[in-house]
Scaffold this active site. Structure first.
Site, PDB file in Angstrom:
ATOM      1  CG  MET A  18      -2.186  -0.732   1.009  1.00  0.00           C
ATOM      2  SD  MET A  18      -3.256  -0.564   2.440  1.00  0.00           S
ATOM      3  CE  MET A  18      -2.949  -2.091   3.275  1.00  0.00           C
ATOM      4  CG  ASP A  37      10.299  -0.039   2.901  1.00  0.00           C
ATOM      5  OD1 ASP A  37       9.080   0.002   2.654  1.00  0.00           O
ATOM      6  OD2 ASP A  37      10.880  -1.061   3.335  1.00  0.00           O
ATOM      7  CB  VAL A  61       9.058   3.226  11.380  1.00  0.00           C
ATOM      8  CG1 VAL A  61       8.871   3.671   9.949  1.00  0.00           C
ATOM      9  CG2 VAL A  61       8.576   1.797  11.589  1.00  0.00           C
ATOM     10  CE1 TYR A 155      -0.600  -5.699  11.340  1.00  0.00           C
ATOM     11  CE2 TYR A 155      -2.883  -6.346  11.659  1.00  0.00           C
ATOM     12  CZ  TYR A 155      -1.911  -5.694  10.911  1.00  0.00           C
ATOM     13  OH  TYR A 155      -2.252  -5.039   9.752  1.00  0.00           O
ATOM     14  CE  LYS A 159      -1.304  -2.237  11.767  1.00  0.00           C
ATOM     15  NZ  LYS A 159      -0.586  -1.169  11.062  1.00  0.00           N
ATOM     16  CB  THR A 190      -0.290  -5.644   0.219  1.00  0.00           C
ATOM     17  OG1 THR A 190      -0.413  -6.338   1.476  1.00  0.00           O
ATOM     18  CG2 THR A 190      -1.301  -4.522   0.141  1.00  0.00           C
TER      19      THR A 190
HETATM   20  N1  LIG Z   1      -2.702  -5.815   3.641  1.00  0.00           N
HETATM   21  C1  LIG Z   1      -3.746  -5.771   4.453  1.00  0.00           C
HETATM   22  O1  LIG Z   1      -4.728  -6.478   4.257  1.00  0.00           O
HETATM   23  C2  LIG Z   1      -3.756  -4.802   5.624  1.00  0.00           C
HETATM   24  C3  LIG Z   1      -4.926  -4.702   6.378  1.00  0.00           C
HETATM   25  C4  LIG Z   1      -4.984  -3.801   7.436  1.00  0.00           C
HETATM   26  C5  LIG Z   1      -3.898  -2.997   7.719  1.00  0.00           C
HETATM   27  N2  LIG Z   1      -2.759  -3.120   6.966  1.00  0.00           N
HETATM   28  C6  LIG Z   1      -1.648  -2.205   7.306  1.00  0.00           C
HETATM   29  O2  LIG Z   1      -1.352  -1.403   6.185  1.00  0.00           O
HETATM   30  C7  LIG Z   1       0.041  -1.062   6.191  1.00  0.00           C
HETATM   31  C8  LIG Z   1       0.678  -1.479   4.881  1.00  0.00           C
HETATM   32  O3  LIG Z   1       0.495  -2.873   4.741  1.00  0.00           O
HETATM   33  P1  LIG Z   1       0.913  -3.703   3.439  1.00  0.00           P
HETATM   34  O4  LIG Z   1      -0.076  -4.789   3.356  1.00  0.00           O
HETATM   35  O5  LIG Z   1       1.139  -2.794   2.290  1.00  0.00           O
HETATM   36  O6  LIG Z   1       2.293  -4.323   3.964  1.00  0.00           O
HETATM   37  P2  LIG Z   1       3.573  -4.864   3.149  1.00  0.00           P
HETATM   38  O7  LIG Z   1       4.208  -5.894   4.025  1.00  0.00           O
HETATM   39  O8  LIG Z   1       3.158  -5.291   1.792  1.00  0.00           O
HETATM   40  O9  LIG Z   1       4.511  -3.583   3.086  1.00  0.00           O
HETATM   41  C9  LIG Z   1       4.990  -3.032   4.299  1.00  0.00           C
HETATM   42  C10 LIG Z   1       6.222  -2.220   4.047  1.00  0.00           C
HETATM   43  O10 LIG Z   1       6.700  -1.743   5.311  1.00  0.00           O
HETATM   44  C11 LIG Z   1       8.122  -1.900   5.349  1.00  0.00           C
HETATM   45  N3  LIG Z   1       8.585  -2.015   6.718  1.00  0.00           N
HETATM   46  C12 LIG Z   1       8.425  -3.038   7.587  1.00  0.00           C
HETATM   47  N4  LIG Z   1       9.044  -2.771   8.747  1.00  0.00           N
HETATM   48  C13 LIG Z   1       9.613  -1.551   8.626  1.00  0.00           C
HETATM   49  C14 LIG Z   1      10.393  -0.738   9.480  1.00  0.00           C
HETATM   50  N5  LIG Z   1      10.739  -1.144  10.710  1.00  0.00           N
HETATM   51  N6  LIG Z   1      10.802   0.475   9.026  1.00  0.00           N
HETATM   52  C15 LIG Z   1      10.475   0.884   7.783  1.00  0.00           C
HETATM   53  N7  LIG Z   1       9.748   0.154   6.914  1.00  0.00           N
HETATM   54  C16 LIG Z   1       9.330  -1.058   7.339  1.00  0.00           C
HETATM   55  C17 LIG Z   1       8.384  -3.183   4.545  1.00  0.00           C
HETATM   56  O11 LIG Z   1       9.730  -3.260   4.102  1.00  0.00           O
HETATM   57  C18 LIG Z   1       7.375  -3.031   3.415  1.00  0.00           C
HETATM   58  O12 LIG Z   1       7.912  -2.320   2.313  1.00  0.00           O
HETATM   59  C19 LIG Z   1       0.630  -1.781   7.404  1.00  0.00           C
HETATM   60  O13 LIG Z   1       0.677  -0.904   8.505  1.00  0.00           O
HETATM   61  C20 LIG Z   1      -0.358  -2.902   7.655  1.00  0.00           C
HETATM   62  O14 LIG Z   1      -0.320  -3.354   8.976  1.00  0.00           O
HETATM   63  C21 LIG Z   1      -2.659  -4.011   5.947  1.00  0.00           C
END
Ligand SMILES: NC(=O)c1ccc[n+]([C@@H]2O[C@H](COP(=O)([O-])OP(=O)(O)OC[C@H]3O[C@@H](n4cnc5c(N)ncnc54)[C@H](O)[C@@H]3O)[C@@H](O)[C@H]2O)c1
Length: 249
Positions: A18, A37, A61, A155, A159, A190
């Protein structure tokens, strides 16, 4: 599209998933974007694909010094950060509370909760000094209710904490025109989702959703871009659920 013209946005976790789509849409909308990242290779590649209004900075982060470096580097490139998207996240394994070891618990909280706190703490002084800004904290639909398939207690707890921290900080900084809102995605296709579920499980989950499909990341990016824009000028301390109707059942 120019709804984000003049904005300088820092988007964490922007190398993939995302965060990458938020960066893409923000640039289409006229913003300058600092992508950050842990994954330098993917982050650099995406920033060079997105062109002169994108700049990648390596960033963890959960490390306060890394935040200072990212904001400084972004500021030197594009000027003060006016939008922060706290998107980076770590799910950890799908497991029961009783099977989650403390090290994993702490690692997930360090990224998903502490990372959001550190980000808000790092950008707000600059936003206040520059007359305001917008922070979008990416939480989850899981912050509101336990949803089958949600990875684990760390998690869900982190959240839920993001939802609360968003409101606390929104109230504190509303007089300074710093808006803070949370977004709560449901099932978004994703790399994170694909790492947790195989193809048949992904299809099974789709059939349980009122809307009968997973979201494309851009369907969340549109909401994040709205909150970043001046169109959301009276919104702070709010939460927007983007879950295809899941929580409404
Ligand atoms: N995919 C889903 O269905 C979903 C649902 C609800 C919430 N989310 C939230 O949305 C956000 C994005 O999710 P996504 O599905 O795109 O995840 P993803 O795993 O596809 O991408 C996450 C990105 O965060 C980076 N990352 C991880 N740890 C890090 C750190 N310590 N410092 C910097 N970067 C770091 C990773 O390298 C990656 O590029 C997240 O916060 C996730 O919890 C996702």
């Amino acid at each position: 599209m120019s709804r984000l013209q003049g904005k300088v946005a820092l988007i964490t976790g922007a190398a993939m998933g995302m965060g990458a789509e938020h960066a893409r849409l923000f640039i289409e909308c006229g913003a300058k974007v600092v992508l950050t990242d842990l994954d330098e290779e993917k982050g650099e590649a995406l920033a060079s694909e997105l062109g002169e209004n994108a700049w990648f900075v390596p960033h963890n982060v959960s490390d306060p010094d890394s935040w200072d470096r990212a904001i400084k580097a972004g500021g030197e490139k594009f000027g003060p950060v006016t939008v922060l998207v706290n998107n980076a996240g770590l799910s950890g394994p799908v497991t029961y509370t009783t099977d989650l070891d403390l090290g994993s618990f702490n690692r997930i909280v360090a990224v998903d909760q502490t990372g959001v706190f550190l980000g808000m703490r790092a950008v707000i002084p600059g936003m206040v000094a520059n007359g305001g800004g917008s922070i979008i904290n990416v939480s989850s639909a899981a912050a509101m209710a336990h949803l089958p398939g949600t990875p684990n207690v760390a998690y869900t707890g982190a959240k839920a904490a993001v939802r609360g921290m968003t409101k606390a900080t929104a109230i504190e900084f509303a007089p300074h025109n710093v808006r803070v809102n949370s977004v709560h995605p449901g099932a978004i296709l994703t790399p994170m989702a694909k790492a947790l579920l195989d193809d048949s499980m992904i299809e099974e989950v789709a059939q349980t959703l009122p809307i009968r499909r997973w979201a494309d990341p851009r369907e969340v990016s549109q909401v994040v871009a709205f909150l970043a824009s001046d169109e959301a000028s009276y919104m702070t301390g709010s939460e927007i659920v983007v879950d295809g109707g899941r929580l409404a059942e």
